[in-house]
Design a protein around this motif. Structure first.
Motif, mmCIF file in Angstrom:
data_model
loop_
_atom_site.group_PDB
_atom_site.id
_atom_site.type_symbol
_atom_site.label_atom_id
_atom_site.label_comp_id
_atom_site.label_asym_id
_atom_site.label_seq_id
_atom_site.Cartn_x
_atom_site.Cartn_y
_atom_site.Cartn_z
ATOM 1 N N PHE A 116 68.092 -19.260 36.672
ATOM 2 C CA PHE A 116 67.799 -20.118 35.519
ATOM 3 C C PHE A 116 67.530 -21.554 35.971
ATOM 4 C CE2 PHE A 116 70.222 -17.025 32.724
ATOM 5 C CZ PHE A 116 69.091 -16.603 32.045
ATOM 6 N N PHE A 117 68.333 -22.024 36.892
ATOM 7 C CA PHE A 117 68.196 -23.396 37.390
ATOM 8 C C PHE A 117 66.830 -23.599 38.045
ATOM 9 C CE2 PHE A 117 68.578 -26.386 40.936
ATOM 10 C CZ PHE A 117 69.070 -27.503 40.290
ATOM 11 N N ILE A 118 66.432 -22.672 38.917
ATOM 12 C CA ILE A 118 65.163 -22.816 39.638
ATOM 13 C C ILE A 118 63.976 -22.712 38.683
ATOM 14 C CG2 ILE A 118 63.675 -21.752 41.374
ATOM 15 C CD1 ILE A 118 66.188 -20.968 42.904
ATOM 16 N N ILE A 119 64.027 -21.736 37.774
ATOM 17 C CA ILE A 119 62.915 -21.567 36.824
ATOM 18 C C ILE A 119 62.725 -22.810 35.976
ATOM 19 C CG2 ILE A 119 62.179 -20.275 34.786
ATOM 20 C CD1 ILE A 119 63.495 -17.801 36.033
ATOM 21 N N TYR A 120 63.839 -23.368 35.506
ATOM 22 C CA TYR A 120 63.747 -24.567 34.651
ATOM 23 C C TYR A 120 63.170 -25.753 35.426
ATOM 24 C CZ TYR A 120 65.167 -28.614 31.908
ATOM 25 O OH TYR A 120 65.175 -29.789 31.209
ATOM 26 N N LYS A 121 63.629 -25.952 36.652
ATOM 27 C CA LYS A 121 63.149 -27.089 37.431
ATOM 28 C C LYS A 121 61.674 -26.938 37.787
ATOM 29 C CE LYS A 121 67.017 -29.268 37.395
ATOM 30 N NZ LYS A 121 67.158 -30.496 36.582
ATOM 31 N N VAL A 122 61.257 -25.726 38.125
ATOM 32 C CA VAL A 122 59.847 -25.494 38.451
ATOM 33 C C VAL A 122 58.974 -25.725 37.219
ATOM 34 C CG1 VAL A 122 58.156 -23.727 39.108
ATOM 35 C CG2 VAL A 122 60.317 -23.913 40.350
ATOM 36 N N TYR A 123 59.463 -25.286 36.070
ATOM 37 C CA TYR A 123 58.692 -25.471 34.831
ATOM 38 C C TYR A 123 58.528 -26.957 34.495
ATOM 39 C CZ TYR A 123 57.539 -25.495 29.863
ATOM 40 O OH TYR A 123 56.952 -25.747 28.652
ATOM 41 N N THR A 124 59.614 -27.718 34.565
ATOM 42 C CA THR A 124 59.520 -29.147 34.243
ATOM 43 C C THR A 124 58.641 -29.885 35.253
ATOM 44 O OG1 THR A 124 61.585 -29.529 35.469
ATOM 45 C CG2 THR A 124 61.748 -29.215 33.088
ATOM 46 N N ALA A 125 58.721 -29.489 36.530
ATOM 47 C CA ALA A 125 57.860 -30.123 37.535
ATOM 48 C C ALA A 125 56.391 -29.826 37.255
ATOM 49 C CB ALA A 125 58.245 -29.647 38.931
ATOM 50 N N SER A 126 56.100 -28.613 36.787
ATOM 51 C CA SER A 126 54.702 -28.257 36.489
ATOM 52 C C SER A 126 54.148 -29.093 35.338
ATOM 53 C CB SER A 126 54.606 -26.766 36.162
ATOM 54 O OG SER A 126 55.271 -26.451 34.946
ATOM 55 N N GLU A 127 55.003 -29.454 34.370
ATOM 56 C CA GLU A 127 54.540 -30.303 33.267
ATOM 57 C C GLU A 127 54.068 -31.654 33.790
ATOM 58 O OE1 GLU A 127 57.174 -28.895 29.415
ATOM 59 O OE2 GLU A 127 58.065 -30.311 30.827
ATOM 60 N N TYR A 128 54.801 -32.220 34.725
ATOM 61 C CA TYR A 128 54.398 -33.505 35.294
ATOM 62 C C TYR A 128 53.108 -33.386 36.098
ATOM 63 C CZ TYR A 128 58.709 -35.859 33.948
ATOM 64 O OH TYR A 128 59.714 -36.438 33.206
ATOM 65 N N LEU A 129 52.978 -32.325 36.859
ATOM 66 C CA LEU A 129 51.784 -32.151 37.679
ATOM 67 C C LEU A 129 50.552 -31.933 36.812
ATOM 68 C CD1 LEU A 129 53.233 -29.901 40.530
ATOM 69 C CD2 LEU A 129 52.747 -32.360 40.606
ATOM 70 N N VAL A 130 50.697 -31.188 35.718
ATOM 71 C CA VAL A 130 49.566 -30.943 34.820
ATOM 72 C C VAL A 130 49.066 -32.246 34.210
ATOM 73 C CG1 VAL A 130 48.925 -29.901 32.606
ATOM 74 C CG2 VAL A 130 50.154 -28.550 34.309
ATOM 75 N N GLU A 131 49.965 -33.176 33.937
ATOM 76 C CA GLU A 131 49.588 -34.461 33.337
ATOM 77 C C GLU A 131 49.149 -35.482 34.369
ATOM 78 O OE1 GLU A 131 49.264 -35.071 30.090
ATOM 79 O OE2 GLU A 131 49.655 -32.907 29.944
ATOM 80 N N GLY A 132 49.043 -35.060 35.631
ATOM 81 C CA GLY A 132 48.586 -35.967 36.672
ATOM 82 C C GLY A 132 49.657 -36.890 37.211
ATOM 83 N N LEU A 133 50.914 -36.622 36.914
ATOM 84 C CA LEU A 133 52.012 -37.425 37.428
ATOM 85 C C LEU A 133 52.512 -36.851 38.752
ATOM 86 C CD1 LEU A 133 53.937 -37.962 34.079
ATOM 87 C CD2 LEU A 133 52.313 -39.518 35.175
ATOM 88 N N SER A 134 53.242 -37.636 39.473
ATOM 89 C CA SER A 134 53.672 -37.232 40.808
ATOM 90 C C SER A 134 55.014 -36.507 40.767
ATOM 91 C CB SER A 134 53.781 -38.460 41.716
ATOM 92 O OG SER A 134 54.822 -39.319 41.242
ATOM 93 N N ILE A 135 55.322 -35.823 41.867
ATOM 94 C CA ILE A 135 56.629 -35.193 42.024
ATOM 95 C C ILE A 135 57.723 -36.261 42.041
ATOM 96 C CG2 ILE A 135 58.116 -33.952 43.655
ATOM 97 C CD1 ILE A 135 56.387 -32.108 42.094
ATOM 98 N N ARG A 136 57.399 -37.429 42.590
ATOM 99 C CA ARG A 136 58.377 -38.526 42.601
ATOM 100 C C ARG A 136 58.726 -38.960 41.176
ATOM 101 N NH1 ARG A 136 59.883 -42.439 46.407
ATOM 102 N NH2 ARG A 136 61.703 -43.524 45.550
ATOM 103 N N ALA A 137 57.737 -38.999 40.298
ATOM 104 C CA ALA A 137 58.019 -39.340 38.895
ATOM 105 C C ALA A 137 58.916 -38.281 38.261
ATOM 106 C CB ALA A 137 56.714 -39.463 38.122
#
Length: 515
Positions: A385-406
């Motif tokens: 659950f932890f990994i799936i949630y973190k990967v999903y939230t990171a993908s939202e940032y990447l789709v919007e053109g934001l960085s992994i650092r953000a």
């Protein structure tokens, strides 16, 4: 118009710095005044005397009366004063609410809003049009997690499919008759029918001013003033009276009409009272974006803003306008109730997060556990659950053109903010419920950094601390967890009471780091 306003500002600042040389003439009203102790000040900076449709509109400076130890209800009180004064001057059916730190980025913003509000269906259902908040001149990668780019994009779009987005306190066009308490039940076939039948009822809701009662009756009936009826010089004296701190006593302002009192997040509370009447709101996202603004540029400032939000949301939860109550007894839909409870969770969550962080520390120190061990296959479920949630939230940032650092900065601040600002807000509201103290409205400082400063400043985005106690809860948790880790690494834990190895293992240390 901007030059005239800047000139007025300079004269006011000059008076503040040189008390021996007070302002004279039309600016004499600003002499011998204090921030929290002054009479009503109304200055007509510009008047469209020629009444040209495409001419420069009226520009009027209003400072409501303030006296020491007299409650002025913060921003909600200021908005109610502006509503009454504007009702005297133009009584326009729509009101645009923009904070001083926002900039109009789209010249057709009003046209976009009116297309929704004047639609035949919107006339009967839509109370206000909310434009999303977006920020510019921001720090790179959102180091303080307060730019809310992902939250605004996904949450606002989701709410638009329910009863509508929350009222954000700015970037919003309101329907005046809704602010005056009109219900959707009073609207049929585009015509408004009001049930206030006597002058006494108007007086009880809107105050003793006959001019205000007349403007309110006009607004509720859908009538407007003609251009010949508008004479600013004739209403300045009356406007000064209704902007006084004592005018609202014994009236419905702040309770039945206007911006609602009772929470330092008056925007969410006012929007909630509108939604509970059965009205909808609409999200408007034109291209280019309607407004841009400034986000807090420092750690303590961001914490002060988050503390105020969490305090206000908790006040809403414990008042008569709690979403659960108004869903049961008013016209708030169930799904909209769940949305409001999700945002109110910002104020409730810190208690559980602090308890969770303390529980992890306790388990390490006592050599016990409450989660499966690494050697147990059951640990795979929470880890998955932890990994799936973190990967999903990171993908939202990447789709919007934001960085992994953000993304990482926002994840980091989502732990820091609740345990500091959020927990302090919980204690503040607890003291208020126990009638020990009252909440205070903390003004968020949002300054636009001079050009080039952010790029040249090596400390931009670094977290700074001040003497505020807002950092005390998080610092205490950090010290407790460091102590627990030292005890674990030095082997100072008590022996496991049973023969099976069920003591605290690697998962405990990992979860401490996550907390």
């Amino acid at each position: 118009m901007k030059d005239m306003y800047d000139d007025l500002s300079r004269k006011i600042e000059l008076d503040a710095s040189q008390r021996t040389n007070p302002c004279h003439g039309e600016f004499a009203a600003f002499s011998n005044t204090e921030r929290t102790n002054h009479p009503t000040i109304i200055q007509v900076v510009w008047e469209n005397t020629e009444r040209l449709a495409n001419g420069l509109p009226h520009l009027i400076y209003i400072a409501r009366e303030k006296r020491p130890k007299q409650s002025h209800h913060f921003k909600a009180g200021a908005m109610n004063v502006l509503t009454r004064v504007s009702g005297l001057i133009t009584n326009a059916p729509f009101m645009l609410n923009v904070d001083c730190d926002m900039i109009v980025n789209n010249p057709k913003v009003v046209l976009h809003a009116l297309c929704i509000l004047l639609d035949p269906k919107g006339e009967k259902e839509v109370a206000f049009v909310q434009f999303p908040q977006q920020f510019h001149a921001t720090l790179k990668d959102d180091p303080f997690g307060n730019q809310m780019a992902i939250l605004i994009k996904y949450l606002a779009a989701g709410l638009a499919g329910l009863q509508g987005p929350f009222y954000g306190g700015t970037n919003c066009v309101h329907r005046r008759k809704v602010i005056y308490g009109l219900s959707p039940d009073n609207v049929e076939k585009g015509t408004c029918y009001i049930f206030i039948t006597s002058e006494e009822e108007l007086k009880q809701k809107f105050g003793a001013s006959k001019e205000i009662m007349k403007s309110a009756a006009y607004a509720l009936e859908g009538r407007t003033y003609s251009s010949n009826d508008i004479n600013i010089s004739n209403v300045v004296d009356v406007a000064s009276q209704i902007a006084g701190y004592g005018y609202e006593y014994g009236t419905g302002w702040g309770k039945q009409v206007g911006w609602i009192y009772g929470s330092v997040t008056e925007d969410v509370l006012t929007g909630l009272t509108i939604h509970e009447e059965g009205w909808r709101s609409e999200l408007c996202t034109p291209n280019p974006i309607a407004f841009t603004g400034f986000a807090p540029g420092g750690g303590p400032t961001a914490m002060a803003q988050q503390k105020r939000w969490a305090t206000g949301l908790l006040e809403i939860f414990f008042c008569k306008h709690c979403p659960i109550i108004v869903t049961l007894f008013r016209n708030l839909t169930l799904r909209q109730c769940l949305a409001y409870m999700w945002i109110i969770n910002w104020g409730l969550r810190p208690v559980f997060e602090v308890c969770y962080a303390c529980l992890l520390t306790y388990c390490i120190i006592t050599n016990s556990n409450f989660l499966p061990l690494v050697s147990d296959l059951g640990i795979c479920i929470p880890v998955a659950f932890f990994i799936i949630y973190k990967v999903y939230t990171a993908s939202e940032y990447l789709v919007e053109g934001l960085s992994i650092r953000a993304w990482w900065n926002n994840q980091r601040m989502s732990r820091i903010t609740p345990m500091n600002a959020g927990f302090c807000a919980f204690l503040i509201v607890l003291l208020k419920l126990l009638r020990i103290s009252e909440t205070v409205f903390d003004i968020t400082k949002k300054d636009l950094p001079p050009a080039g400063d952010v790029g040249d400043d090596k400390d931009a985005g670094r977290y700074t601390f001040d003497e505020s106690l807002v950092f005390l809860p998080g610092t205490t948790i950090l010290l407790l967890q460091l102590t627990a880790m030292v005890i674990k690494l030095l082997g100072l834990q008590p022996p496991v009471p049973s023969q099976s190895d069920n003591g605290c293992g690697l998962e405990g240390l990992l979860l401490v780091d996550e907390a």
